[in-house]
Scaffold this active site. Structure first.
Site, short mmCIF file in Angstrom:
data_model
loop_
_atom_site.label_atom_id
_atom_site.label_comp_id
_atom_site.label_asym_id
_atom_site.label_seq_id
_atom_site.Cartn_x
_atom_site.Cartn_y
_atom_site.Cartn_z
N THR A 61 -7.70 -6.28 -8.22
CA THR A 61 -7.19 -5.16 -7.79
C THR A 61 -7.76 -4.67 -6.37
OG1 THR A 61 -9.12 -4.10 -8.91
CG2 THR A 61 -7.20 -4.40 -10.31
N TYR A 62 -8.27 -5.60 -5.53
CA TYR A 62 -8.79 -5.08 -4.40
C TYR A 62 -7.46 -4.90 -3.54
CZ TYR A 62 -13.48 -6.69 -4.30
OH TYR A 62 -14.82 -6.94 -4.38
N THR A 63 -7.19 -3.69 -3.00
CA THR A 63 -6.11 -3.15 -2.17
C THR A 63 -5.10 -3.17 -3.13
OG1 THR A 63 -5.82 -5.30 -0.93
CG2 THR A 63 -7.00 -3.16 0.20
N GLY A 65 -3.83 -5.30 -5.16
CA GLY A 65 -3.20 -6.42 -5.19
C GLY A 65 -3.00 -7.12 -4.02
#
Length: 358
Positions: A61-63, A65
């Site tokens: 889920t960083y940024t 995706g």
């Protein structure tokens, strides 16, 4: 002693070789308000790889995706970088779809769905390393370990690891994995830096005992150790939750305190003596800790990354290390402080001299 990104280290009790500094990619994408656009992210990636770096850190889920999607583009057939030469690490457990209770957590359904989504975004058919990202306090550890082991047996994951979890749960999981012949945990990712040293109480000693390589994130304490904050920020009113800048984020979290700024002052003093930047000194302290395998570097611009990589060349004297340690030292609490005291030494060993090889 100078290091280079291609002076590789073994990750925990595995034979996997990784660079002594990992490239963190939570800044790949601008969805969180302070990241790098695609072209800038590509320059960051290329700079790290061209210097010999092979350890790339991301999460599902960083940024939202974008981090995984950009890495998938950079390492794909048209990206020009050999996927096989990289150690790609990602994570699962954070909520992927708000409102869907099973799109987050440590359980089997979340694990399998998250890994499949990460494989698609990263444009690869396997992950070198998968972390459980955040402990959820609800999923049985046997379910987590069996699910991870199943994915290893399927060839979708090569190694498994854990982050942001209590030390007693991690050690329990490692013991169960060993007893049942499941894939062991090889890495532990925690926040660790000159400001946040509480991992020294149990997490880091546990990792060394159980064979997990420590991979610290936020080695510069969200930028506090770079010297960018001052006493004026202690009374700032622009750090309300929800702000879109990294500064707002740190102020809202309460990272900027008098104690932390005092630690940053000592870092600046040592940096001035060495002709280095405070960021390089802060990273060098973490990098040269024998318990640490590879701090995770986060950068938004190539200039920031280039400067941070200079930490590999910083030599801290014993006196400078002692000053940094003294400024940031924490109490280890019970039972550690009690067990290290003179009274316990006297009643357990008396005048005996016992040399420890550990």
């Amino acid at each position: 002693m100078s290091l280079t990104l291609d002076t590789y280290r073994l990750l925990g009790r595995s034979g996997l070789r990784v660079s002594p500094l990992a490239l963190g990619t939570a800044t790949f994408g601008t969805e969180w308000g302070w990241g790098a656009e695609r072209d800038e992210a590509r320059r960051l990636f290329d700079l790290y790889v061209e210097r010999g770096g092979n350890f790339i850190d991301t999460a599902n889920t960083y940024t939202d995706g974008s981090s995984e999607r950009l890495l998938g583009e950079f390492t794909g057939a048209r990206g020009g970088v050999d996927r096989e030469s990289l150690v790609l690490a990602t994570k699962y457990t954070t909520l992927r779809r708000p409102g869907d209770p099973n799109s987050g957590g440590s359980h089997r359904k979340s694990l399998f769905a998250s890994v499949e989504a990460s494989l698609r975004r990263l444009n690869t058919d396997y992950l070198d390393l998968l972390y459980l990202h955040v402990w959820d306090f609800t999923t049985p550890v046997e379910e987590i370990l069996r699910g991870m082991d199943d994915l290893v047996r399927q060839g979708k994951i090569l190694y498994v690891a854990i982050s942001n979890a209590p030390a007693w749960q991690v050690s329990r999981m490692q013991a169960i994995a060993d007893l049942r012949g499941w894939s062991p945990l090889v890495a532990l990712q925690i926040e660790y830096n000159l400001i946040e040293r509480t991992g020294e109480r149990d997490l880091i000693p546990m990792a060394r005992e159980m064979g997990l390589g420590v991979v610290p994130y936020s080695p510069l304490a969200g930028g506090v150790l770079t010297g960018k904050y001052s006493r004026d920020d202690l009374t700032a009113t622009d750090g309300a939750p929800g702000g879109s800048s990294r500064k707002n984020f740190n102020l809202a979290l309460g990272t900027v305190t008098e104690r932390n700024l005092a630690v940053a002052d000592v870092v600046k003093e040592v940096a001035a003596e060495l002709g280095r930047t405070p960021a390089q000194v802060g990273l060098a302290w973490t990098l040269r800790n024998p318990a640490v395998t590879a701090p995770v570097l986060g950068a938004r611009t190539p200039a920031q990354l280039e400067g941070n990589l200079g930490a590999l060349e910083v030599d801290l004297t014993a006196a400078q290390l002692a000053r940094l340690d003294g400024a940031s030292r924490i109490g280890l609490g019970f039972p550690h402080d009690m067990l290290a005291g003179d009274h316990i030494r006297r009643v357990t060993a008396g005048d005996l001299r016992i040399e420890s090889r550990r």
